[in-house]
Design a protein around this motif. Sequence first.
Motif, PDB file in Angstrom:
ATOM      1  N   UNK A 387      48.292  41.503  45.940  1.00  7.26           N
ATOM      2  CA  UNK A 387      48.257  40.047  45.761  1.00  7.26           C
ATOM      3  C   UNK A 387      47.468  39.633  44.527  1.00  7.26           C
ATOM      4  N   UNK A 388      46.946  40.590  43.786  1.00  2.79           N
ATOM      5  CA  UNK A 388      46.093  40.303  42.633  1.00  2.79           C
ATOM      6  C   UNK A 388      46.732  40.873  41.378  1.00  2.79           C
ATOM      7  N   UNK A 389      46.404  40.296  40.230  1.00  2.00           N
ATOM      8  CA  UNK A 389      46.998  40.764  38.966  1.00  2.00           C
ATOM      9  C   UNK A 389      46.786  42.262  38.758  1.00  2.00           C
ATOM     10  N   UNK A 390      47.881  42.950  38.444  1.00  2.00           N
ATOM     11  CA  UNK A 390      47.795  44.379  38.189  1.00  2.00           C
ATOM     12  C   UNK A 390      47.542  45.205  39.426  1.00  2.00           C
ATOM     13  N   UNK A 391      47.562  44.587  40.605  1.00  2.00           N
ATOM     14  CA  UNK A 391      47.280  45.319  41.835  1.00  2.00           C
ATOM     15  C   UNK A 391      45.836  45.764  41.916  1.00  2.00           C
ATOM     16  N   UNK A 392      44.916  45.019  41.298  1.00  2.00           N
ATOM     17  CA  UNK A 392      43.505  45.386  41.258  1.00  2.00           C
ATOM     18  C   UNK A 392      42.660  44.299  41.891  1.00  2.00           C
ATOM     19  N   UNK A 393      41.773  44.687  42.800  1.00  2.00           N
ATOM     20  CA  UNK A 393      40.850  43.740  43.403  1.00  2.00           C
ATOM     21  C   UNK A 393      39.538  44.460  43.685  1.00  2.00           C
ATOM     22  N   UNK A 394      38.440  43.865  43.283  1.00  2.00           N
ATOM     23  CA  UNK A 394      37.132  44.484  43.484  1.00  2.00           C
ATOM     24  C   UNK A 394      36.643  44.219  44.900  1.00  2.00           C
ATOM     25  N   UNK A 433      31.415  42.457  39.240  1.00  2.00           N
ATOM     26  CA  UNK A 433      32.222  41.331  39.686  1.00  2.00           C
ATOM     27  C   UNK A 433      32.345  41.326  41.214  1.00  2.00           C
ATOM     28  N   UNK A 434      31.435  40.637  41.872  1.00  2.00           N
ATOM     29  CA  UNK A 434      31.444  40.482  43.323  1.00  2.00           C
ATOM     30  C   UNK A 434      31.200  38.997  43.597  1.00  2.00           C
ATOM     31  N   UNK A 435      31.924  38.371  44.485  1.00  2.00           N
ATOM     32  CA  UNK A 435      32.856  38.937  45.456  1.00  2.00           C
ATOM     33  C   UNK A 435      34.217  39.306  44.872  1.00  2.00           C
ATOM     34  N   UNK A 436      35.087  39.804  45.751  1.00  2.00           N
ATOM     35  CA  UNK A 436      36.348  40.392  45.332  1.00  2.00           C
ATOM     36  C   UNK A 436      37.270  39.399  44.643  1.00  2.00           C
ATOM     37  N   UNK A 437      37.250  38.135  45.033  1.00  2.00           N
ATOM     38  CA  UNK A 437      38.217  37.202  44.471  1.00  2.00           C
ATOM     39  C   UNK A 437      37.983  36.934  42.985  1.00  2.00           C
ATOM     40  N   UNK A 438      36.829  37.381  42.437  1.00  2.00           N
ATOM     41  CA  UNK A 438      36.601  37.230  41.004  1.00  2.00           C
ATOM     42  C   UNK A 438      37.452  38.200  40.187  1.00  2.00           C
ATOM     43  N   UNK A 439      38.160  39.107  40.907  1.00  2.00           N
ATOM     44  CA  UNK A 439      39.055  40.023  40.209  1.00  2.00           C
ATOM     45  C   UNK A 439      40.235  39.309  39.579  1.00  2.00           C
ATOM     46  N   UNK A 440      40.360  38.049  39.827  1.00  2.00           N
ATOM     47  CA  UNK A 440      41.455  37.291  39.217  1.00  2.00           C
ATOM     48  C   UNK A 440      41.086  36.774  37.832  1.00  2.00           C
ATOM     49  N   UNK A 441      39.887  37.053  37.384  1.00  2.90           N
ATOM     50  CA  UNK A 441      39.429  36.528  36.094  1.00  2.90           C
ATOM     51  C   UNK A 441      40.095  37.250  34.940  1.00  2.90           C
ATOM     52  N   UNK A 442      39.760  36.795  33.759  1.00  2.00           N
ATOM     53  CA  UNK A 442      40.324  37.381  32.547  1.00  2.00           C
ATOM     54  C   UNK A 442      39.937  38.845  32.393  1.00  2.00           C
ATOM     55  N   UNK A 443      38.739  39.213  32.897  1.00  2.00           N
ATOM     56  CA  UNK A 443      38.305  40.610  32.798  1.00  2.00           C
ATOM     57  C   UNK A 443      39.285  41.552  33.489  1.00  2.00           C
ATOM     58  N   UNK A 444      39.822  41.077  34.615  1.00  5.70           N
ATOM     59  CA  UNK A 444      40.769  41.926  35.342  1.00  5.70           C
ATOM     60  C   UNK A 444      42.012  42.182  34.496  1.00  5.70           C
ATOM     61  N   UNK A 445      42.436  41.200  33.762  1.00  4.57           N
ATOM     62  CA  UNK A 445      43.596  41.363  32.894  1.00  4.57           C
ATOM     63  C   UNK A 445      43.323  42.421  31.829  1.00  4.57           C
ATOM     64  N   UNK A 446      42.085  42.448  31.352  1.00  2.00           N
ATOM     65  CA  UNK A 446      41.718  43.463  30.354  1.00  2.00           C
ATOM     66  C   UNK A 446      41.817  44.865  30.942  1.00  2.00           C
ATOM     67  N   UNK A 447      41.390  44.992  32.209  1.00  2.00           N
ATOM     68  CA  UNK A 447      41.487  46.302  32.879  1.00  2.00           C
ATOM     69  C   UNK A 447      42.941  46.722  33.000  1.00  2.00           C
ATOM     70  N   UNK A 448      43.786  45.761  33.376  1.00  2.00           N
ATOM     71  CA  UNK A 448      45.221  46.048  33.522  1.00  2.00           C
ATOM     72  C   UNK A 448      45.816  46.483  32.188  1.00  2.00           C
TER      73      UNK A 448
END
Length: 453
Positions: A387-394, A433-448
């Motif tokens: 449910x998160x960009x790139x299938x990644x969630x912290x 990046x905690x809690x997990x829903x912060x995985x939707x930020x721009x940083x997550x896109x960089x990881x992807x």
Amino acid sequence: MANLTEPLAVRLRPQNINEIVGQEHILGEGTWLRRLLSKQTLSSLILFGPPGSGKTTLAYVLAKTCSYPFRQLNAVTAGVKEIKEVISDSQNIFTCPKGQILLFIDEIHRFNKAQQDALLPAVENGNIILIGATTENPFFEVNKALLSRSSVLELKALSNEAVIKVLQRALSSACGFGNLPVEIAAAELNKIAVYANGDVRRALNLLELLVTTTPYSADGQIIISAEMLDKLALPVQYNYDRTGEEHYNNTSAYIKSLRGSDPDAAIFYLARALNAGEDPEFLARRLVICASEDVGLANNQALPLAVAALQAVQQIGMPEARIILAHASIYIAVSPKSNTAYKAVNAALADVKSKNTGEIPRHLLNAPISGMQEILGYGKGYKYAHNYPGGLVAQQFLPQEMAGTVYYEPGTNGQEEKIKKWLTAWRDYCKNQVPADLATTENNSKIVDNNKN
């Protein structure tokens, strides 16, 4: 005077330590065995080495040098009864005034525990000076209690030069063929030595066969020619027992050559095993293990290729299986190496066995029955990665007591270089990046994006 009806190897047996060829590492000047013999005394010994390396000869020479009453038993035919008879003789003041007998036991590794234990009291109190001979590693085959009361000496296969020296002695000695007009060139002596591969008995047996079956020439000579040896088409002999120590030694060398990225050595040990009749499926299974343990994530194609090789070997069999095994061996040998998966699972197993690792986090628990989530909290708060960009969630997956533990440390070889780059960035992100829903930020896109690159 020599009994010419005895085999050549028996007639030519050295009568003193200076006549023994080879084994300088244990018989050379200044060695402890030489110093012991200079005092005409001896302690219990286990002689360990390949066939034809001189174990029996050394036992006879030691007995003669030290003038002990000598008895010999063969572990194949002797039992506890025969051992007790020798011990009884050692205690007979009339037949054994010094109360000591040198007992030589050939193939001592064939004695069972009860038979070996029967020797212990007499060896310990000195009534029996034991010389045991074995082609097997005594640290595997001889009781530890008996080993602790003995010194282990390893005899080595003789070099070609040493074997040739013994053959030349056989041709010149009156105990051998010194009284016969035998002609054999140095090249042919070398061929016999190569065939024997360090086994003096084998070399002497072949020489005796050649001399006794070759007719006299017109001028009264016994000529051992190159053509005669070529017609025999002698295979080089070497020690390899599919159930013995050489099986394990060769397998160890094979795996270590694969791990060490030496395809030539790997193919050599593969050929050595196949020539001795090793089970090709056993070798294929070792390749599967090596593909995962030693190549691992550095080349993820190595494991499926090794599994395919195992299946192909099972379906095809020898002799064509040799090609499949060679193919897989070379591929694994030249692949980049990583043992990170091996290290990761071993570290995790060590923690599981030795630490209070806590409970599985509630949000990861299975909740198949209605009410388990609401009442017990099973699965509550779990973030579905897709449910998160790139299938990644912290989110936290390890138990609280193990939070932050790292088992998998990517290497930098082959495919793992990319894995390392991505995983390092992802771990840093999850840590901060905690809690997990912060995985939707721009940083997550960089990881992807990093993962794609």
